[in-house]
Write a protein that holds these residues in place. Structure first.
Motif, mmCIF file in Angstrom:
data_model
loop_
_atom_site.group_PDB
_atom_site.id
_atom_site.type_symbol
_atom_site.label_atom_id
_atom_site.label_comp_id
_atom_site.label_asym_id
_atom_site.label_seq_id
_atom_site.Cartn_x
_atom_site.Cartn_y
_atom_site.Cartn_z
ATOM 1 N N GLU A 41 1.555 -0.872 0.130
ATOM 2 C CA GLU A 41 -0.130 -0.094 -0.061
ATOM 3 C C GLU A 41 1.073 1.368 0.245
ATOM 4 O OE1 GLU A 41 -3.588 0.283 -0.057
ATOM 5 O OE2 GLU A 41 -3.113 -1.575 -0.870
ATOM 6 N N GLN A 42 1.635 1.531 0.955
ATOM 7 C CA GLN A 42 2.864 2.966 0.598
ATOM 8 C C GLN A 42 3.196 1.913 -0.674
ATOM 9 O OE1 GLN A 42 5.098 1.153 4.916
ATOM 10 N NE2 GLN A 42 3.270 2.634 5.792
ATOM 11 N N SER A 43 3.337 1.468 -1.470
ATOM 12 C CA SER A 43 4.125 1.615 -2.456
ATOM 13 C C SER A 43 5.798 1.259 -2.062
ATOM 14 C CB SER A 43 4.693 2.624 -3.084
ATOM 15 O OG SER A 43 3.272 2.744 -4.105
ATOM 16 N N LYS A 44 6.289 0.905 -1.456
ATOM 17 C CA LYS A 44 7.670 0.278 -0.736
ATOM 18 C C LYS A 44 7.815 -1.066 -1.901
ATOM 19 C CE LYS A 44 7.946 2.348 4.049
ATOM 20 N NZ LYS A 44 7.636 1.821 5.189
ATOM 21 N N ILE A 45 6.571 -1.903 -2.115
ATOM 22 C CA ILE A 45 6.489 -3.017 -3.196
ATOM 23 C C ILE A 45 5.761 -2.551 -4.218
ATOM 24 C CG2 ILE A 45 5.926 -5.222 -3.405
ATOM 25 C CD1 ILE A 45 8.242 -5.543 -1.198
ATOM 26 N N LYS A 46 6.717 -2.454 -5.546
ATOM 27 C CA LYS A 46 5.784 -2.688 -6.722
ATOM 28 C C LYS A 46 5.004 -2.913 -7.331
ATOM 29 C CE LYS A 46 8.357 -1.583 -11.481
ATOM 30 N NZ LYS A 46 9.187 -2.255 -11.991
ATOM 31 N N PHE A 47 4.952 -3.949 -6.531
ATOM 32 C CA PHE A 47 3.539 -4.747 -7.047
ATOM 33 C C PHE A 47 3.084 -5.212 -5.905
ATOM 34 C CE2 PHE A 47 7.204 -6.208 -10.393
ATOM 35 C CZ PHE A 47 6.450 -5.691 -11.021
ATOM 36 N N LYS A 48 1.412 -5.123 -6.265
ATOM 37 C CA LYS A 48 0.151 -5.529 -5.232
ATOM 38 C C LYS A 48 -0.246 -6.405 -5.234
ATOM 39 C CE LYS A 48 -1.602 -0.523 -3.894
ATOM 40 N NZ LYS A 48 -0.915 0.216 -4.561
ATOM 41 N N SER A 49 -0.074 -7.373 -3.910
ATOM 42 C CA SER A 49 -0.539 -8.618 -3.852
ATOM 43 C C SER A 49 -2.541 -9.078 -4.190
ATOM 44 C CB SER A 49 -1.010 -9.638 -2.753
ATOM 45 O OG SER A 49 -1.120 -8.817 -1.890
ATOM 46 N N GLY A 50 -2.985 -7.295 -3.735
ATOM 47 C CA GLY A 50 -4.986 -7.761 -4.091
ATOM 48 C C GLY A 50 -5.668 -8.646 -3.794
ATOM 49 N N LYS A 51 -5.933 -8.842 -4.450
ATOM 50 C CA LYS A 51 -6.857 -10.794 -4.357
ATOM 51 C C LYS A 51 -5.786 -11.747 -4.403
ATOM 52 C CE LYS A 51 -11.328 -8.768 -4.905
ATOM 53 N NZ LYS A 51 -12.320 -9.099 -6.125
ATOM 54 N N ALA A 52 -4.627 -11.315 -5.200
ATOM 55 C CA ALA A 52 -3.872 -12.879 -5.580
ATOM 56 C C ALA A 52 -4.383 -13.772 -6.755
ATOM 57 C CB ALA A 52 -3.306 -13.335 -3.860
ATOM 58 N N CYS A 53 -4.819 -15.150 -5.576
ATOM 59 C CA CYS A 53 -5.326 -15.540 -6.801
ATOM 60 C C CYS A 53 -6.717 -16.167 -6.126
ATOM 61 C CB CYS A 53 -4.603 -17.267 -6.718
ATOM 62 S SG CYS A 53 -2.895 -17.445 -7.161
ATOM 63 N N ASP A 54 -6.938 -15.098 -5.068
ATOM 64 C CA ASP A 54 -8.036 -15.052 -4.755
ATOM 65 C C ASP A 54 -8.496 -17.420 -4.358
ATOM 66 O OD1 ASP A 54 -10.906 -14.350 -3.123
ATOM 67 O OD2 ASP A 54 -12.153 -14.566 -4.965
ATOM 68 N N HIS A 55 -7.820 -17.569 -3.631
ATOM 69 C CA HIS A 55 -7.226 -19.155 -2.646
ATOM 70 C C HIS A 55 -8.113 -18.733 -1.797
ATOM 71 C CE1 HIS A 55 -6.299 -22.949 -1.770
ATOM 72 N NE2 HIS A 55 -5.672 -22.051 -0.744
ATOM 73 N N TYR A 56 -8.655 -17.980 -1.154
ATOM 74 C CA TYR A 56 -9.477 -18.112 -0.254
ATOM 75 C C TYR A 56 -10.872 -18.907 -0.260
ATOM 76 C CZ TYR A 56 -11.366 -16.215 4.084
ATOM 77 O OH TYR A 56 -12.141 -16.079 5.860
ATOM 78 N N HIS A 57 -11.336 -17.712 -1.622
ATOM 79 C CA HIS A 57 -13.087 -18.017 -1.909
ATOM 80 C C HIS A 57 -12.721 -19.572 -2.876
ATOM 81 C CE1 HIS A 57 -13.614 -14.029 -0.756
ATOM 82 N NE2 HIS A 57 -14.380 -14.891 0.061
ATOM 83 N N ASN A 58 -12.444 -19.250 -3.252
ATOM 84 C CA ASN A 58 -11.658 -20.968 -4.384
ATOM 85 C C ASN A 58 -10.637 -21.862 -3.946
ATOM 86 O OD1 ASN A 58 -13.165 -18.965 -6.563
ATOM 87 N ND2 ASN A 58 -11.405 -17.847 -7.068
ATOM 88 N N PHE A 59 -10.397 -22.162 -2.661
ATOM 89 C CA PHE A 59 -10.201 -23.533 -2.419
ATOM 90 C C PHE A 59 -10.195 -24.699 -2.550
ATOM 91 C CE2 PHE A 59 -12.500 -22.674 1.391
ATOM 92 C CZ PHE A 59 -12.789 -24.045 1.750
#
Ligand code: BGC
Length: 426
Positions: A41-59
């Motif tokens: 969020e603070q842009s210290k890391i260039k890429f945001k993980s966001g929903k990633a693979c949304d594995h949380y909902h798609n496990f």
């Protein structure tokens, strides 16, 4: 002379574990209470993980691929910052979520290897100085106890900490991961605190599961490299290799008392490193192999299957069961991944024949996922993920892996894949 006919199937030991591995932050999505999310969020890391693979909902959908691949094991991690989003506040809803996840795997008769710490920390813990302070280790241990009490009945193998050496290197030596510090002093301090954290977590897990008449096998995931030097005649070069192997591959085991706090060895093998030095100086560097036109992964790692054999033969002396807890390749060329898998498994086969007690292999990774500061470009998955639609598709390499797991070995036809661009059936 031993004249082995090499056309036979290379069978693995009975009951061998065939699995894949993931980690929570890389696949789940929306882990907004950890230090990685904050840095993104603070842009210290260039890429945001966001929903990633949304594995949380798609496990569930993801675990179907595990079944499709005839796998009998899976390695995954629980996210501390979900379970304890604020100090001392235990989120029962999230614990229930993980219960569902693990239950689903059990229903499918999949052995579970659960990682407790895979690079991320809750924001509140990071704010207190994370593992930089010895006094903070107790917070981690409380979380370990809670997870063991709530989820212990489902877990077959525990990984307390994933790759302690990689964590301190990235976060405290070169400072590209949170908390972005560059201090050898802090790196060492964190390392020693992780040693303490593991030793105590080992005891806690055993104590908790025993109280319930359950059974636990506890270890870590250790990143192991195959170190080499060109100048085999040079004593100082050989000393550098010896030092690197001892510190980097064996250091954590030595400091944690080896068999005393490890029921098995979890080894992550990816590549080889060749140490080089300008004559007349004492400084060693990792040789840049880019001019050699060798086959590498998309992120420049040398593909060196024989290194797998080397490290396995080295770790034989511990006389502990060994699991390859990670091995894989970042590539958009799936033929390359097929070759990679067959070649590495073949080296494991020969190591087993040579007396290495390997009992399972977890390919990194089940899914294309969030590769930390490199974002989503490196593709490590056996299952392709479309990060816009979140649809999934088994890759050709996933199909090959499923055949291997079904056979419990490498049939001779698999070796055809070692030729360039070869496809099975062609
Ligand atoms: C880590 C994974 C990572 C993989 C590939 C390992 O060091 O445990 O989280 O994605 O390597 O870089």
């Amino acid at each position: 002379m031993n004249n082995v006919h090499h056309h036979h199937t290379h069978y693995f030991p009975k009951g061998f574990l065939w699995g894949t591995a993931t980690s929570a932050h890389q696949v789940e999505g929306s882990n907004y209470n950890n230090d990685w999310w904050q840095a993104e969020e603070q842009s210290k890391i260039k890429f945001k993980s966001g929903k990633a693979c949304d594995h949380y909902h798609n496990f569930k959908e993801d675990f179907e691929f595990i079944e499709k691949m005839n796998n009998n094991a899976h390695r995954l991690s629980v996210e501390w910052s979900r379970i304890e989003p604020r100090e001392g506040e235990w989120n029962l809803h999230e614990l229930e979520h993980y219960r569902k996840v693990l239950k689903d795997l059990k229903k499918r008769k999949i052995k579970i290897m659960l990682t407790l710490h895979h690079f991320t920390n809750p924001i509140w813990f990071a704010k207190k100085g994370g593992f930089e302070k010895f006094g903070n280790v107790r917070y981690f241990l409380k979380y370990v106890r809670i997870v063991t009490q709530h989820l212990g009945e489902y877990v077959d193998y525990w990984i307390t900490i994933n790759e302690p050496g990689v964590y301190i290197y990235q976060s405290y030596e070169i400072g590209v991961w949170p908390p972005f510090k560059k201090s050898m002093y802090l790196a060492l301090k964190v390392y020693l605190n992780l040693v303490k954290a593991h030793k105590r977590a080992y005891k806690i897990i055993h104590h908790e599961v025993k109280a319930k008449n359950e059974f636990a096998l506890v270890g870590i995931s250790q990143n192991v490299l195959s170190f080499a030097t060109y100048r085999k005649h040079s004593l100082i070069n050989n000393i550098a290799v010896w030092l690197s192997v001892t510190v980097s591959n064996h250091g954590f085991y030595i400091l944690t008392g080896k068999q005393k706090t490890h029921d098995f060895l979890g080894l992550n093998y990816y590549f080889r490193i060749r140490l080089t030095r300008t004559i007349g100086t004492a400084k060693f560097e990792i040789d840049d192999i880019s001019t050699q036109e060798r086959e590498t992964s998309d992120i420049g790692w040398e593909i060196y299957p024989h290194g797998m054999f080397d490290v396995l033969m080295d770790f034989r002396d511990y006389k502990l069961p060994i699991f390859i807890t990670e091995n894989g390749i970042a590539t958009t060329n799936d033929d390359k991944r097929m070759r990679f898998i067959v070649a590495h498994l073949n080296e494991i086969y020969h190591a087993i024949k040579g007396g290495s007690n390997v009992m399972g292999y977890f390919h990194w990774s089940l899914l294309d996922n969030y590769e930390w500061h490199l974002g989503f470009a490196p593709r490590f998955g056996l299952v392709e993920v479309n990060f816009k639609t979140f649809t999934r598709k088994l890759k050709g390499s996933g199909k090959i892996y499923s055949e291997i797991a079904k056979t419990n070995g490498l049939e001779h036809k698999m070796f055809r894949l070692l030729g360039h661009e070869a496809k099975i059936g062609k």
